[in-house]
Design a protein around this motif. Sequence first.
Motif, PDB file in Angstrom:
ATOM      1  N   CYS A  44       0.851  -1.196   0.000  1.00 48.27           N
ATOM      2  CA  CYS A  44       0.000   0.000   0.000  1.00 48.27           C
ATOM      3  C   CYS A  44       0.883   1.242   0.000  1.00 48.27           C
ATOM      4  N   THR A  45       1.336   1.644  -1.177  1.00 43.44           N
ATOM      5  CA  THR A  45       2.220   2.810  -1.273  1.00 43.44           C
ATOM      6  C   THR A  45       1.595   3.834  -2.215  1.00 43.44           C
ATOM      7  N   THR A  46       2.185   4.037  -3.376  1.00 44.23           N
ATOM      8  CA  THR A  46       1.668   5.040  -4.317  1.00 44.23           C
ATOM      9  C   THR A  46       1.458   4.415  -5.698  1.00 44.23           C
ATOM     10  N   ASP A  47       0.778   3.273  -5.709  1.00 48.00           N
ATOM     11  CA  ASP A  47       0.557   2.580  -6.974  1.00 48.00           C
ATOM     12  C   ASP A  47      -0.796   2.976  -7.566  1.00 48.00           C
ATOM     13  N   ALA A  48      -0.767   3.524  -8.767  1.00 46.69           N
ATOM     14  CA  ALA A  48      -1.993   3.943  -9.436  1.00 46.69           C
ATOM     15  C   ALA A  48      -2.673   2.745 -10.081  1.00 46.69           C
ATOM     16  N   HIS A  49      -3.973   2.622  -9.835  1.00 45.15           N
ATOM     17  CA  HIS A  49      -4.763   1.544 -10.426  1.00 45.15           C
ATOM     18  C   HIS A  49      -5.120   1.924 -11.861  1.00 45.15           C
ATOM     19  N   THR A  50      -4.599   1.171 -12.806  1.00 43.06           N
ATOM     20  CA  THR A  50      -4.916   1.385 -14.217  1.00 43.06           C
ATOM     21  C   THR A  50      -5.360   0.068 -14.838  1.00 43.06           C
ATOM     22  N   LYS A  51      -6.067   0.140 -15.943  1.00 42.28           N
ATOM     23  CA  LYS A  51      -6.522  -1.067 -16.629  1.00 42.28           C
ATOM     24  C   LYS A  51      -5.332  -1.881 -17.127  1.00 42.28           C
ATOM     25  N   ALA A  52      -4.295  -1.209 -17.579  1.00 36.72           N
ATOM     26  CA  ALA A  52      -3.118  -1.928 -18.088  1.00 36.72           C
ATOM     27  C   ALA A  52      -2.445  -2.725 -16.979  1.00 36.72           C
ATOM     28  N   ARG A  53      -2.254  -2.118 -15.829  1.00 42.05           N
ATOM     29  CA  ARG A  53      -1.611  -2.818 -14.720  1.00 42.05           C
ATOM     30  C   ARG A  53      -2.481  -3.951 -14.191  1.00 42.05           C
TER      31      ARG A  53
ATOM     32  N   GLU B 151      -4.022  -6.059 -15.667  1.00 43.99           N
ATOM     33  CA  GLU B 151      -3.896  -7.285 -16.441  1.00 43.99           C
ATOM     34  C   GLU B 151      -2.933  -8.268 -15.788  1.00 43.99           C
ATOM     35  N   THR B 152      -2.033  -7.767 -14.941  1.00 38.82           N
ATOM     36  CA  THR B 152      -1.029  -8.653 -14.336  1.00 38.82           C
ATOM     37  C   THR B 152      -1.075  -8.685 -12.812  1.00 38.82           C
ATOM     38  N   VAL B 153      -1.655  -7.668 -12.176  1.00 36.06           N
ATOM     39  CA  VAL B 153      -1.727  -7.630 -10.712  1.00 36.06           C
ATOM     40  C   VAL B 153      -3.132  -7.246 -10.281  1.00 36.06           C
ATOM     41  N   GLY B 154      -3.436  -7.496  -9.007  1.00 32.30           N
ATOM     42  CA  GLY B 154      -4.727  -7.101  -8.471  1.00 32.30           C
ATOM     43  C   GLY B 154      -4.643  -5.787  -7.718  1.00 32.30           C
ATOM     44  N   PHE B 155      -5.785  -5.146  -7.527  1.00 23.56           N
ATOM     45  CA  PHE B 155      -5.846  -3.890  -6.781  1.00 23.56           C
ATOM     46  C   PHE B 155      -6.995  -3.942  -5.784  1.00 23.56           C
ATOM     47  N   SER B 156      -6.772  -3.335  -4.633  1.00 25.57           N
ATOM     48  CA  SER B 156      -7.829  -3.173  -3.646  1.00 25.57           C
ATOM     49  C   SER B 156      -8.709  -1.993  -4.021  1.00 25.57           C
ATOM     50  N   ASN B 157      -9.700  -1.718  -3.177  1.00 23.27           N
ATOM     51  CA  ASN B 157     -10.376  -0.426  -3.273  1.00 23.27           C
ATOM     52  C   ASN B 157      -9.326   0.668  -3.206  1.00 23.27           C
ATOM     53  N   ALA B 158      -9.561   1.751  -3.919  1.00 22.79           N
ATOM     54  CA  ALA B 158      -8.646   2.891  -3.833  1.00 22.79           C
ATOM     55  C   ALA B 158      -8.712   3.495  -2.432  1.00 22.79           C
TER      56      ALA B 158
END
Length: 298
Positions: A107-116, A118-125
Amino acid sequence: MNKFLLTPLLASLLFTGGALAESSIPTGRLDRIMETKILVAGYSEQSIPFSYLNNGKPTGFGVELTERVAQAVRKKLNAPDVRIRWNAVTSSTRLPLISTKTIDISCTTDAHTKARAETVGFSNAFYISNAAIVVAKDLNVKGLVDLQGKRLAVPDGSMVENRLRNEFAEKARNVNIVPVRSNWVGMNNLFEGKVDAFSNMHTMISAELFRHPQADKYEIVLANPYKEAYACLLPKGDTEFKKLVDDVLAGMMQSGEMETLYTKWFTLPIQPFGKSLNVPLNEATQALYKAPNDTPIE
């Protein structure tokens, strides 16, 4: 025993044993954490105030979010001995470390994008950041249009750089974009007069500027409409673990705990610096806290 019966019997035993061994292998993050009693969490050493080192220990807004997730994991698994093992990450290593399941969460400064995604998961923003520019006050820059003919530093290969290049090309603006390898280099070039302005996300700029002894000579201008949704990186496809993390974040938002935590790290003095970033909660993040979601911003 009849030798003709031995071979089928051994084959049956081997098959059964292999199936049992395979079924005992943890299939998700929570299974693995239950087995090892360790939550492997990523942290950044320099992403103030989200994640950084203070007296050699990870601290920050995102670190506290991770600790709240660990509490929820202990409760769900009924395993109070689960501990966090911190693993340092960088902008170039954090995605590979998540995609290979070397770490469980970051949980740092990773922006949730559609491209990313495709390879990793994201939590709620957990935060919506606005892009901004920092300039000397006497340059009288109030918007992107005022950068005509000037030198603008941007992080090399960042989405901010791509957006600004497109913006300037579409509107035929003559702005000399200077790619730099880090926020520190961009800000230092500004302080030394090598560029006229530096652009990145608001919080990142603030984190660099507030440590500078002559920060009062500069100002941050929210001149770029581009936004990023910061979220926790998670292993892709692990729906059970994602639900746990999402529930933690949504619960904090709806109870008011998230806003209290935000105030602590963004508007009050933080250690070891003894002063504040002075970044009030923006409207986009306020809206997020009222309606938690994991929608990427493109």
